[in-house]
Design a protein around this motif. Sequence first.
Motif, PDB file in Angstrom:
ATOM      1  N   TYR B  35      -6.474  -8.775  -9.430  1.00 33.91           N
ATOM      2  CA  TYR B  35      -5.106  -8.970  -9.882  1.00 33.91           C
ATOM      3  C   TYR B  35      -5.011  -8.670 -11.372  1.00 33.91           C
ATOM      4  O   TYR B  35      -5.984  -8.815 -12.101  1.00 33.91           O
ATOM      5  N   LEU B  43       1.136 -12.872 -11.068  1.00 38.89           N
ATOM      6  CA  LEU B  43      -0.080 -12.120 -10.752  1.00 38.89           C
ATOM      7  C   LEU B  43       0.276 -11.018  -9.773  1.00 38.89           C
ATOM      8  O   LEU B  43       0.940 -11.270  -8.766  1.00 38.89           O
ATOM      9  N   LEU B  45      -1.217  -7.871  -7.354  1.00 39.59           N
ATOM     10  CA  LEU B  45      -2.423  -7.380  -6.703  1.00 39.59           C
ATOM     11  C   LEU B  45      -2.641  -5.912  -6.990  1.00 39.59           C
ATOM     12  O   LEU B  45      -1.745  -5.081  -6.784  1.00 39.59           O
ATOM     13  N   GLY B  58      -3.124  -2.460  -3.414  1.00 40.52           N
ATOM     14  CA  GLY B  58      -2.172  -3.542  -3.527  1.00 40.52           C
ATOM     15  C   GLY B  58      -0.862  -3.029  -4.085  1.00 40.52           C
ATOM     16  O   GLY B  58      -0.462  -1.890  -3.847  1.00 40.52           O
TER      17      GLY B  58
END
Lengths: 114, 112
Positions: B35, B43, B45, B58
Amino acid sequence: GENVEQHPSTLSVQEGDSAVIKCTYSDSASNYFPWYKQELGKRPQLIIDIRSNVGEKKDQRIAVTLNKTAKHFSLHITETQPEDSAVYFCAASQGGTSYGKLTFGQGTILTVHP
Amino acid sequence: NAGVTQTPKFQVLKTGQSMTLQCAQDMNHNSMYWYRQDPGMGLRLIYYSASEGTTDKGEVPNGYNVSRLNKREFSLRLESAAPSQTSVYFCASSPTEGREQYFGPGTRLTVT
């Protein structure tokens, strides 16, 4: 993809009061909802989580509620203490083929005044 | 148990330089994650690895590559650093997908 909205962005309470932080999510297939606490300069740490087959979960002064129909979940902290001051993040686990990926909310800065 | 460890703790790079952030866990977890954390953004990913030998993008993978070296180690590489990659990077692991994630201490990266 999943979208998680978190409110409020800042929350200030007096010691002993309750604090409530709310999150909404967009993907109806999401089925895992953790809450993390992050103190200044530290790593996020899991404080409580809930799965979609449960409506409420408690752990001492902390509780989480989930409303799947409305797609929102909330963190409740009772009898707040100065050491509860931190940034709190909600998250939702994307369902389907993205199972396991967490999408986080923007965070809530909680300040507990003695 | 050390849990999740990350190296380095701090790093300053010049634009265009490359570097690899290292992450290791000793909890025998299957899934690992990278992250980035920026002010006001929570946060996000970058990449994740559901199990040894697999990786997946992500939310913000551009400019990064990853390697799941073995079950314990998951590295993140910046091939040509840009100022927009200035951030705090956290590695996390979980026993399997959809379970609680445990975070490392973070790497604070500044790109000038």
